[in-house]
Design a protein around this motif. Structure first.
Motif, PDB file in Angstrom:
ATOM      1  N   UNK A 226     -13.761  14.583   6.307  1.00 20.56           N
ATOM      2  CA  UNK A 226     -14.386  14.888   7.790  1.00 20.56           C
ATOM      3  C   UNK A 226     -14.047  16.213   8.442  1.00 20.56           C
ATOM      4  N   UNK A 227     -13.466  17.065   7.576  1.00 16.84           N
ATOM      5  CA  UNK A 227     -13.389  18.435   8.140  1.00 16.84           C
ATOM      6  C   UNK A 227     -14.330  19.382   7.751  1.00 16.84           C
ATOM      7  N   UNK A 314     -17.263  24.988  16.059  1.00 17.88           N
ATOM      8  CA  UNK A 314     -17.373  23.666  16.021  1.00 17.88           C
ATOM      9  C   UNK A 314     -15.906  22.966  16.314  1.00 17.88           C
ATOM     10  N   UNK A 315     -14.866  23.892  16.463  1.00 18.05           N
ATOM     11  CA  UNK A 315     -13.620  23.406  17.099  1.00 18.05           C
ATOM     12  C   UNK A 315     -13.437  23.642  18.483  1.00 18.05           C
ATOM     13  N   UNK A 316     -12.358  24.234  18.780  1.00 14.47           N
ATOM     14  CA  UNK A 316     -12.101  24.950  20.094  1.00 14.47           C
ATOM     15  C   UNK A 316     -11.300  26.268  19.841  1.00 14.47           C
ATOM     16  N   UNK A 460      -7.184  23.828   6.379  1.00 12.36           N
ATOM     17  CA  UNK A 460      -7.852  22.987   7.200  1.00 12.36           C
ATOM     18  C   UNK A 460      -8.459  23.584   8.387  1.00 12.36           C
ATOM     19  N   UNK A 465     -14.218  22.658  12.259  1.00  9.75           N
ATOM     20  CA  UNK A 465     -14.305  21.547  13.328  1.00  9.75           C
ATOM     21  C   UNK A 465     -12.932  21.003  13.789  1.00  9.75           C
ATOM     22  N   UNK A 466     -11.832  21.301  12.920  1.00  7.88           N
ATOM     23  CA  UNK A 466     -10.481  20.873  13.114  1.00  7.88           C
ATOM     24  C   UNK A 466      -9.689  22.011  13.531  1.00  7.88           C
ATOM     25  N   UNK A 469      -6.652  21.658  19.774  1.00  8.79           N
ATOM     26  CA  UNK A 469      -5.450  21.845  20.188  1.00  8.79           C
ATOM     27  C   UNK A 469      -4.344  20.928  19.448  1.00  8.79           C
ATOM     28  N   UNK A 470      -4.681  19.839  18.822  1.00  9.19           N
ATOM     29  CA  UNK A 470      -4.000  19.130  18.160  1.00  9.19           C
ATOM     30  C   UNK A 470      -3.221  19.498  16.801  1.00  9.19           C
ATOM     31  N   UNK A 471      -3.821  20.479  16.255  1.00  3.85           N
ATOM     32  CA  UNK A 471      -3.642  21.178  14.997  1.00  3.85           C
ATOM     33  C   UNK A 471      -2.620  22.452  15.323  1.00  3.85           C
TER      34      UNK A 471
ATOM     35  N   UNK B 107     -19.985  19.449  23.068  1.00  2.86           N
ATOM     36  CA  UNK B 107     -19.695  19.347  21.576  1.00  2.86           C
ATOM     37  C   UNK B 107     -19.764  17.831  21.114  1.00  2.86           C
ATOM     38  N   UNK B 225      -8.001  14.685  11.098  1.00  4.87           N
ATOM     39  CA  UNK B 225      -9.043  15.874  10.219  1.00  4.87           C
ATOM     40  C   UNK B 225     -10.432  15.268  10.141  1.00  4.87           C
ATOM     41  N   UNK B 226     -10.867  14.451  10.914  1.00  5.76           N
ATOM     42  CA  UNK B 226     -12.059  13.883  10.919  1.00  5.76           C
ATOM     43  C   UNK B 226     -12.127  12.455  10.151  1.00  5.76           C
ATOM     44  N   UNK B 259      -6.116  14.460  27.572  1.00 10.97           N
ATOM     45  CA  UNK B 259      -5.482  15.594  28.179  1.00 10.97           C
ATOM     46  C   UNK B 259      -6.279  15.947  29.117  1.00 10.97           C
ATOM     47  N   UNK B 466     -14.051   7.579   5.432  1.00  9.26           N
ATOM     48  CA  UNK B 466     -13.771   8.271   4.249  1.00  9.26           C
ATOM     49  C   UNK B 466     -13.740   7.479   3.248  1.00  9.26           C
TER      50      UNK B 466
END
Lengths: 517, 517
Positions: A226-227, A314-316, A460, A465-466, A469-471, B107, B225-226, B259, B466
């Motif tokens: 999904x990444x 695609x992410x932030x 990753x 797109x991953x 923030x959570x990463x 998004x 991760x999606x 958040x 997945x």
């Protein structure tokens, strides 16, 4: 064995601590503010969640840049402003993105339009066709049947990357950082070759569009689960337009489409991509802000620190390079909160256009310090003691790359010493490339990038797109802000400027591009 | 140490090989056909890529079931057919799924409607509100302001699962499989409690809908991760209807929404979910097919093998339990291709409704062999030698669970012996639960599930988006088909039926549910 290594490491620390005095009381204050009163999670939330993606010159970039300026001002920084660095090109933003399998059954796909892709002509339902290679000959071979179709290209590989290895890793504490390999930027010849490549890439897409293809899908097989890694096409530049919608889909979705077509199954997709263009302001902007120097002799001298504010879309842009911006903003907050009175001026600069070729930092350097192409330098160039950069994700600092500036080694070693317990002990002479310190290095200003734990940056989040923030690893970023605040403070206070390497030759590295990267 | 273990393992093998003769020539033929002429990738492609998701009683399930019947017939199997197992409920399929962040910036989100969720009333744009807990009191506290809003609930945890460990793993070759823990099915009391829980879950969603909420979003924080884990709600059952659209979003997207709302940012989403219902045929179906026995004395006796054909809906059910179906189909193909003349009849059965409570296998067992609730058994019950099941992903076979049927141990040990080089040596007395062999076990028919390498089944694919072709390990499945073909052949040929445990008490495990699971 490990004890022996530690002892050997400590000997030079002890010797050098005498050569480069460190204000231990201030180091302790910085450590307390950085580790115990950190604002990293709050800054990260606003920069990423609230501001969203920050593609160069997009409305999201401008929004984030204004928020940074406002935040720096609130903290009491001087001269906080957006500063144009030169011409970039058209502003683009995504306003709709939908892709789903319609035949042989319905299922939404994980997909993201490439940056600067045009939209579809409203919602479409179209068959998918398979090209063996993406060439004008292969397109012509399909003839008129390509009209109205969505095109995919046979993937180079049809196996997912392994999932038996962890995505996130750290350097072992026993790593010999002095052995890190050199990583160079592309040279002028490489870039010229890439220019030819891009012209071909552009021509074949124009050909696809001329033949009436509805869209082109691709996948970056580095992604899985999904990444997806959706980068962009340089249609922002003057004279270029996006020929047709280009969308990156997940590896799993692409391989499924490929297998379906290979076994002659009819495949139809539903698709709706909307994009907004604006040519009102085609300039690119950096963000700057200062804590002015207080020493009459030295306040015209500057210590700079930064990361790049622009991101992929695609992410932030949390780890690339939100992390660098968050950490460097936090450094300024720490120093301002402690009320430091630096001898030299401390200037943060968050760059635009890094992802398109270090454009923002290079534009800044060219305007203020000189052009590495001819090495005609300004008077100001002499007054920048050092530039510190952070742009390898949110992993904690393990040391610093000297960029062959050997004389800086003993100084940095003594500065790292108070933070040895935080895992930052490595010094390497090596160069590291691909980010904004190179713009400074190219005109003879000491520019440094820190060594960081890799975490899942390369595997990753980098351009995916991953990248959200959570990463981010908040504790790692707190450590980084603490150590960089110390470096910046020490650079601002030491009697001498940082030592410099001999002036480089007019750069063989390319910044001023006559084609869009 | 390792050599010693091997020696100890080999002693019983040698002893037992004499007790349970094995047709080594046939074992070699099976090995060659299974490992060197495998059709696993082709079967997998058609079952997953071409047929798509196979939610119980959905058009996709029916399409796949018909394809299995047709394929078994092509291979020359007898009595290949869809066989109804009882009432299931309404047919549901997804025909549209779109969710995107609209405010504070655009998004697209990674999202999947829950199975049996109703659609939105066309495309909507709606603000998001945050509930502290999902309760009628919390809903009422928001009052009329909830009308037209999309609802999220404060996540129980706000940190992603670690990425420092690999998602895919294998058993070490030194694993002592005899020590695997028992895994039981839920008991009647547990299920009764779950019934209460579901009634509350249903009531609170009806309350949300009555107050005018536009949709309810959730996230399964196991995902990252999606990868998302979108299961379903049991609104297929008679008397239930989906009160409002329910959509699972990625962990990263959910935490961002949370958040944003926690820091009082206005949040709007665009959403469009379309679902199709059909009550024409509310029965559930299994698929069966046979290689008839050839021994006049024994041909009324049966060896059964299977997996479940139904899947969740957001992938293509490749590992859960496409893998089981693919392997068991391949077993039949191998045996048919080798032209075996089994003494006993070999019957494949691919079940429906497993994910809703082993419904298909239980319905089959109840109809043919008796009801475990009262243990009134049929004459047919005596004629089933064994049922072999595969439903733990696509990992290779490491051995077999005896389900406390100790007498089967020496037999299986001698059957595994020719395949020791393929890594399948483990025998455990333990029970394993949660899949269709339990329906047989409950009426005293020996039902077995194999021990499999975990790969990324529990961490990535089980019930997730997945669960697709690319997450299958073809080589592992070839090994599994080879070993199971041998087991099935040996079971069909040995002079005696497989030994049985004493008849169980009327089952404390629940199959016949008076509420939808």
């Amino acid at each position: 064995m490990r004890t022996l290594i530690l002892v050997l490491l400590l000997i030079p620390f002890c010797l050098l601590a005498q050569q480069e005095p460190v204000d231990q009381a201030m180091m302790q204050k910085i450590r307390t503010e950085g580790l115990e009163h950190s604002q990293i999670p709050v800054i990260a939330h606003y920069l990423t969640d609230v501001n969203g993606p920050r593609l160069t010159n997009s409305p999201g970039y401008t929004h984030a840049a204004k928020w940074v300026v406002q935040t720096l001002k609130q903290w009491g920084l001087q001269n906080a402003a957006m500063e144009p660095w030169g011409q970039f090109g058209k502003s683009w933003s995504l306003t709709g993105s939908y892709l789903a399998l319609k035949t042989p059954y319905y299922q939404p796909l994980i997909a993201y339009p490439k940056a600067w892709s045009t939209g579809t002509k409203g919602p479409i339902t179209a068959p998918v066709v398979l090209l063996d290679t993406l060439s004008e000959a292969a397109i012509d071979k399909l003839g008129a049947s390509i009209k109205g179709k969505i095109v995919i290209v046979r993937p180079r590989d049809t196996a997912l990357v392994s999932n038996f290895k962890p995505f996130a890793t750290r350097y072992a504490d026993t790593t010999d950082f002095s052995k890190l390999p050199d990583m160079y930027m592309l040279e002028r010849d490489d870039i010229a070759k890439y220019g030819d490549f891009f012209q071909k890439l552009y021509a074949v897409r124009k050909h696809l569009a001329a033949k009436g293809a509805a869209a082109l899908l691709n996948a970056n097989l580095h992604g899985r689960d999904g990444t997806i890694f959706a980068d962009g096409r340089m249609y922002y530049a003057k004279g270029y337009t996006s020929p047709l919608p280009e969308v990156t889909v997940s590896t799993e979705d692409m391989l499924r489409l490929y297998r379906l077509l290979r076994s002659s199954q009819p495949v139809q997709l539903e698709m709706n991509v909307k994009a907004k263009w604006d040519s009102t302001d085609t300039k690119g902007y950096n963000v700057v802000g200062e804590i002015p120097g207080t020493d009459n002799e030295l306040k015209n001298q500057v210590v700079m620190l930064g990361g790049h504010l622009d991101s992929w879309h695609s992410g932030t842009g949390a780890t690339d390079d939100g992390a660098g911006c968050i950490v460097m903003m936090e450094v300024m907050r720490i120093l301002k909160t402690l009320g430091v009175q630096p001898k030299r001026t401390i200037r943060i600069a968050l760059w635009g256009g890094e992802e398109q070729g270090l454009l923002g930092s290079f534009g800044y350097v060219k305007k203020h310090y000189g052009n590495p192409a001819d090495m005609k330098l300004t008077a100001e160039q002499k007054n920048v003691s050092a530039y510190y950069n952070l742009d390898n994700g949110s992993g904690k600092i393990r040391g610093i790359y000297l960029q062959n500036n050997e004389a800086a080694g003993p100084i940095f070693r003594s500065w790292l010493e108070p933070f040895a317990d935080l895992g930052a002990t490595g010094i390497t002479s090596s160069n590291t490339g691909s980010t904004d310190h190179l713009s400074f290095d190219a005109v003879g200003i000491p520019g440094f990038q820190f060594i960081q734990d890799p975490l899942e940056y390369e595997t990753k989040t980098h351009h995916s797109n991953m990248d959200t923030y959570d990463h981010l690893s908040m504790d790692d970023m707190k450590q980084a802000a603490t150590i960089i605040a110390a470096f910046v403070y020490n650079t601002a206070m030491r009697p001498e400027m940082m030592p410099r390497k001999p002036l480089p030759q007019p750069s063989r590295f390319v910044f001023d591009l006559d084609f869009p990267l």
